[in-house]
Scaffold this active site. Structure first.
Site, short mmCIF file in Angstrom:
data_model
loop_
_atom_site.label_atom_id
_atom_site.label_comp_id
_atom_site.label_asym_id
_atom_site.label_seq_id
_atom_site.Cartn_x
_atom_site.Cartn_y
_atom_site.Cartn_z
N SER A 149 33.01 -47.79 -20.72
CA SER A 149 32.76 -49.24 -20.76
C SER A 149 31.72 -49.54 -21.84
O SER A 149 30.93 -48.67 -22.22
CB SER A 149 32.29 -49.73 -19.40
OG SER A 149 31.14 -49.02 -19.01
N LYS A 161 42.05 -49.88 -11.11
CA LYS A 161 41.30 -48.62 -11.10
C LYS A 161 41.70 -47.75 -9.90
O LYS A 161 41.81 -46.53 -10.02
CB LYS A 161 39.79 -48.90 -11.07
CG LYS A 161 39.29 -49.79 -12.19
CD LYS A 161 39.60 -49.25 -13.56
CE LYS A 161 38.86 -50.03 -14.65
NZ LYS A 161 39.19 -49.54 -16.00
N ARG A 165 34.22 -62.28 -16.39
CA ARG A 165 35.55 -61.80 -16.81
C ARG A 165 36.53 -62.90 -17.11
O ARG A 165 36.40 -64.03 -16.61
CB ARG A 165 36.15 -60.95 -15.66
CG ARG A 165 35.34 -59.72 -15.29
CD ARG A 165 35.60 -58.62 -16.27
NE ARG A 165 34.73 -57.46 -16.05
CZ ARG A 165 35.07 -56.22 -16.40
NH1 ARG A 165 36.23 -55.98 -16.95
NH2 ARG A 165 34.21 -55.23 -16.22
MN MN Z 1 38.32 -49.83 -17.99
#
Ligand code: MN
Ligand code: TSX
Length: 598
Positions: free
Chosen positions: A261, A219, A379
């Protein structure tokens, strides 16, 4: 190692500032990876999973306070505050560097400082860019090796004069001699900083070890810093999946998709079509870098090398390809552990066993536990190359030519299943007003209102969002209309009055992809409505689908009263852009309003 003067002097400078016990230059080899994993297991920060069921897989658990990106501690530090715009946190760079230098001072005492040269995009590709992350977190090194291309081969391409984006990261937990080192060291919230010095293309991250706060290629670089580079250099850095779709006749097209998201980007990127003869392959699931090719078309690369996906909700039903990816060589973070050293999470598609160790490391019993066993933002980090439907073109040096761009959010009403924009500018308008309705799942007092997330870039913008819209409009002027991708607004999340999702979604979305594919070829029918070109019920392939024609008509309907309210809401939302709202978007809103009352 390297004779790059800028790199050597930066590493020396950071070593002096952070005062690590050791320095390790990452070569990216298997030997290095394996010895870092072994060391993590010996220290008790990684748990080896069952080698019969999950070979090469490990579980990490973060500190309960360090489980997600922290937007309120994320800063765009440009010289001029106005460059950060109304949607970003801004701190003056001189002041922020002073504050953070104090934090960084001696912050790596008792730790090893790792230097990770990495390439975003295939090593040496003309569309790729190089970064170097300095970190004191072995977890970051292990994950960066899956998510990017790292090591000596990157230094070779960098050469003595090459440019790179310096990315400094520390967990912010120096150790005095003999001090106990916790499983997941990190700093308290008010000391966390995820900072982007956009004028000099520099990233400084302090205090968090999790995901987008710490794996700085993703990001921070590939979206926030790259968006600034893209603006200045005439390309696009976007929060988009990239997929390849092939018709029964063997014709392929490439489509990107921007979704916020919790809309299922990874699921769409790996979709298994339900319509016979059609094939979808994955190029990327999160980020697209797009540039004009010599032929005047936009070409995209996936700058990443792995998937950092949300585990909960991923099952053999919802995403069999992601499940196949994570069968081996995968790092799991904050999922639950079974008694036979396998993983489990909510929505994995089968019942939890009677006993688990939850993401906090505590006993969890199906009969009595009330909290989720896996963290909702737990995750998997897994190599893209392991995806059963990865497209061979995912490593194409010149990228893949894009025919369509999908955009969409979670809208229980108003927005139809699919809507083709009239023009590039109209598509940019639709992208600028994207958003999701705020639900009880979002902690907010504004349930029912739309949270706008233009192009799904709101948390990832490196500059003023109004200038970003202008950049999109400029891109549309650089080539001829027939060469630009067409822009489609999709919405899988329309609900009936009983609150039930009407569209079955998932693999059935292939029907929408087919319509888009055929529109591009001028074959599928559409009707012009005030908001865009919508499919006729008969132009969609609905064979074998268990949804009534009236329900399909319903999700393809345009409720003018709702849209008049929507247009009003867009007008209010547009006010935050002040003098930076491009006139073209104001005109698009005016035209929409006129079409709605015609
Ligand atoms: Mn993303
Ligand atoms: O990923 C999703 N997609 C895209 C798939 C390619 N999700 C999951 C979103 C959270 C990550 C979806 N959820 C989609 C979708 O198209 N649609 C929905 C809504 C939905 C949920 C459940 C059902 C139908 C629609 N059906 C049953 O539960 C039986």
């Amino acid at each position: 190692m390297t004779d790059n003067k800028k790199l050597i002097s930066w590493v020396n400078e950071i070593q002096e500032l952070c005062q690590p016990d050791n320095i390790h230059w990452c070569d990216g080899s298997d030997l290095e990876y394996n010895s870092m994993i072994t060391a993590a297991v010996e220290k008790g920060i990684a748990i080896p999973l069952n080698p019969e069921k999950r070979p090469g897989c490990y579980l990490f658990r973060s500190h309960p306070s360090d489980v997600a990106r922290v937007e309120k501690r994320t800063f765009i530090s440009s010289k001029n505050k106005s460059d950060a715009g109304p949607t970003n946190n801004w701190i003056d760079p001189t002041e922020l560097k002073k504050t953070m230098s104090t934090l960084y001072s001696g912050c790596m005492h008792g730790r090893t400082m790792y230097v990770i040269p990495f390439s975003m995009g295939p090593v040496g590709s003309p569309l790729s860019k190089i970064g170097v992350e300095i970190t004191d977190s072995p977890y970051v090194v292990i994950n960066m090796r899956i998510m990017t291309r790292i090591g000596t081969k990157v230094l070779d391409v960098l050469g003595s004069e090459g440019e790179f984006v310096p990315c400094l990261h520390s967990v912010g937990y120096p150790l005095s001699p003999g001090q106990f080192d916790p499983e997941w060291p990190c700093a308290p919230m008010e000391q966390k900083y995820i900072s982007h010095f956009t004028d000099e293309r520099l990233i400084w991250s302090y205090g968090s070890g999790y995901g987008g706060n710490a794996l700085l290629g993703k990001k921070c670089f590939a979206l926030r810093i790259a968006s600034v580079q893209a603006r200045d250099e005439g390309w696009m850095a976007e929060h988009m999946l990239i997929l390849k779709i092939t018709s029964p006749e063997g014709v392929s097209k490439y489509i990107t998709g921007a979704f916020p998201s919790a809309c299922g980007k990874t699921n769409l990127a790996m979709l298994v079509p339900t319509i016979p003869g059609w094939k979808v392959e994955t190029v990327g699931d999160d980020i697209a870098w797009m540039r004009f090719g010599k032929d005047g078309r936009l070409y995209a690369i996936n700058p990443e090398a792995g998937f950092f996906g949300v585990a909960p909700g991923t099952s053999y039903q919802s995403n069999p390809n992601a499940m196949a990816c994570v069968e081996k060589n995968t790092i799991f973070t904050n999922v639950a552990l079974t008694d036979d050293d396998d993983v489990w999470w909510e929505g994995i598609g089968y019942e939890a066993p009677d006993h688990l160790i939850d993401w906090k490391g505590n006993d969890w019993y199906k009969a009595t536990s009330t909290e989720p066993a896996a963290h909702p933002n737990s995750r998997f980090t897994t190599p893209a190359s392991q995806c059963p439907v990865i497209s061979p073109d995912w490593i194409a040096e010149d990228g893949v030519p894009i025919s369509a761009i999908l955009i969409g959010g979670r809208r229980p009403s108003t927005i139809p299943l699919v809507n083709e924009s009239f023009s590039w500018n109209h598509g940019v308008f639709l992208g600028s007003i994207m958003g999701s309705e705020i639900t009880a799942a979002t902690i907010s007092d504004q349930i029912g209102k739309v949270r706008r997330d233009p192009f799904a870039m709101l948390p990832f913008m490196g500059y003023h969002i109004g200038d970003y819209f202008s950049h999109w409009l400029d891109i549309g002027k650089k080539t001829s209309v027939d060469k630009l991708p067409r822009i489609y607004n999709v919405n899988w999340f329309r609900k009936n009055p009983e609150g039930k999702f009407i569209w079955p979604g998932y693999g059935e979305n292939s029907r929408i992809l087919k319509w888009v594919f055929e529109r591009i070829d001028g074959k599928a029918e559409a009707i012009k409505t005030p908001i865009g070109n919508l499919p006729t019920v008969d132009s969609l392939d609905l064979g074998g689908l268990n949804v009534s024609k009236s329900e399909i008509a319903d999700i393809l309907s345009v409720d003018k009263d709702k849209w008049i309210k929507e247009a009003e809401d867009i007008g209010n939302y547009y006010q935050i852009f002040e003098d930076k709202l491009p006139i073209e978007l104001a005109n698009e809103l005016d035209s929409l309003k006129k079409r709605l009352v015609e």
